[in-house]
Design an enzyme around this catalytic site. Structure first.
Site, short mmCIF file in Angstrom:
data_model
loop_
_atom_site.label_atom_id
_atom_site.label_comp_id
_atom_site.label_asym_id
_atom_site.label_seq_id
_atom_site.Cartn_x
_atom_site.Cartn_y
_atom_site.Cartn_z
N ASP A 171 0.82 -1.23 0.00
CA ASP A 171 0.00 0.00 0.00
C ASP A 171 0.85 1.27 0.00
O ASP A 171 0.43 2.31 0.52
CB ASP A 171 -0.94 0.03 1.23
CG ASP A 171 -1.71 -1.25 1.41
OD1 ASP A 171 -2.37 -1.66 0.45
OD2 ASP A 171 -1.65 -1.84 2.50
N HIS A 188 -3.04 -2.09 -7.17
CA HIS A 188 -2.32 -0.84 -7.39
C HIS A 188 -3.31 0.18 -7.93
O HIS A 188 -3.88 -0.01 -9.00
CB HIS A 188 -1.18 -1.04 -8.39
CG HIS A 188 -0.06 -1.86 -7.85
ND1 HIS A 188 0.94 -2.39 -8.64
CD2 HIS A 188 0.23 -2.26 -6.59
CE1 HIS A 188 1.79 -3.07 -7.88
NE2 HIS A 188 1.37 -3.00 -6.64
#
Length: 426
Positions: free
Chosen positions: A13, A41
């Site tokens: 993340d 993503h």
């Protein structure tokens, strides 16, 4: 002959998708080399906002070859869904190459993932229920199905029957579920194989030829160093190596060709999933950071779960950069911190009155608390700034201090979710 790796320095993340999207413009190929649909993503550009789970982050750059390497856990229906979404939203069909040696996530992998998390209850490891752990388990006990197997029905049936012998015993006697029927599975895989066939190739040969011709290859990792099964916060890890060192294996490129490793980290910390997170903050400070963070709050791109958040963890990030062999760092989300009068930084851990700046093993992590220092905030919006020299002095000092703490040059700084909200330091 140049390979650049973009990898995570932390728990995942970190904003790797945006960095890959930006650097892909200067590359000939972008390669996913590990993991599967268990993480995403998020990319924002002139086409809109997208969450990619399997497609490489180069798909928005026309002319770039996008490769799914042999190290990836390939969920074919998810790949088809992602491709269809891109095209339906006006993105030109990407040049996609799928390794004939990649292995396939099967419906029973997802089923076993769900059943095991349910069985473990409060002892669970925080699976995204995408079948990743059962997939890699099958891969390493040699029960996996390669893409090439999909085009030999007799071989495919033999392999599936062998795999289902033990799985049906577990289904019936451990989970108290009906046995898995092979005919329905074969029909599903025929349809998946037909969709996938135009994209299948020997991607290892493709990439070696590209490198011999002097073309630029970008390899893209999933999650971050602290989720690596060997070096991370085991057992709260993923099931494939998240390190740049695995990229030559999972992508199929020569190890000596990888000369540049960009480790991505946020200007604060965030984490989806279970496990020790020393710098974590709670209650209203966490809610405020979570609301302001990311592009629309700190929530997982795959699960939608609220991310755990904390201040920048120099101990964890320095360790992650070391594991990745980072030659440079991309710092994301610097703009998020503009609301703070003072910005806390975790510079060390305290455990039983002992203070350390080294990242410890999991049992010691669980007993550790953060040692925090603060720096003055800049108290203004910096999302419009495109040059490091134009940043407020407090923001520059913050970046320079983080650079000293982690021991790796911070070359890229992101000040917003869009592609153009990026600056590069010399």
């Amino acid at each position: 002959m140049t390979v650049t790796a973009i990898v995570g320095a932390n728990w995942g993340d970190e904003g790797k998708g945006k960095i890959t999207d930006v650097l892909a413009a200067k590359s000939n190929y972008v390669v996913r080399y590990q993991g599967g649909s268990n993480a995403g993503h998020t990319i924002i550009n002139h086409y809109g906002k997208f969450a990619l789970h399997l497609l490489p982050s180069g798909v928005f750059n026309p002319g770039v070859g996008n490769v799914i390497g042999p190290g990836v856990a390939l969920n074919i229906p998810n790949l088809q869904k992602e491709l269809n979404e891109l095209i339906s939203r006006g993105v030109p069909a990407p040049k996609l190459h799928v390794s004939d040696r990649a292995q396939v996530v099967l419906p029973y992998h997802i089923l076993f993932d769900e059943l095991e998390e349910e069985r473990l209850a409060d002892r669970k490891f925080g699976s995204t229920k995408q079948g990743i752990a059962p997939f890699y388990s099958d891969k390493y006990i040699k029960l996996g199905i390669q893409v090439s197997d999909l085009y030999d029905e007799e071989l495919l049936r033999t392999k599936l029957l062998r795999s289902l012998e033990a799985k049906n015993v577990l289904l019936q006697h451990l989970y108290h579920k009906p046995a898995y029927e092979i005919e329905g599975l074969m029909n599903e895989l025929r349809e998946q194989a037909a969709f996938l066939k135009p994209y299948v190739s020997d991607t290892t040969t493709l990439l070696h030829q590209a490198l011999k011709q002097g073309e630029q290859v970008l390899v893209e990792g999933q999650l971050g160093a602290l989720r690596d099964p060997d070096h991370g916060i085991y057992p709260y890890v993923t099931s494939s190596s998240t390190l740049a060192g695995f990229a030559p294996v999972g992508a199929g490129v020569p190890p000596y060709a990888m000369t540049r490793i960009v480790a991505v980290t946020k200007a604060y910390s965030s984490c989806v999933g279970e496990g020790p997170f020393v710098a974590e903050i709670f209650d209203e400070p966490a809610n405020e950071l979570r609301r302001r963070g990311g592009d629309a709050g700190e929530f997982g791109a795959t699960t939608g779960r609220p991310r755990r958040v904390g201040w920048f963890d120099a101990v964890a990030t320095r360790y992650g950069c070391k594991l990745q062999g980072a030659t440079e760092v991309a710092l994301t989300n610097l703009d998020v911190l503009g609301y703070l009068d003072e910005i806390p930084i975790c510079t060390a851990y305290k455990n039983n009155e002992q203070i350390t700046q080294e990242f410890p093993n999991t049992p010691q992590l669980q007993r550790s608390v953060p040692v925090v220092e603060t720096m003055p905030g800049w108290k203004c919006d910096i999302s419009h700034i495109r040059s490091f020299d134009e940043l407020p002095s407090e923001a520059k000092q913050y970046v320079e201090h983080l650079e000293r703490l982690i021991g790796v040059p911070i070359r890229f700084i992101s000040v917003g979710p869009n592609r153009e909200q990026m600056m590069e330091r010399a």
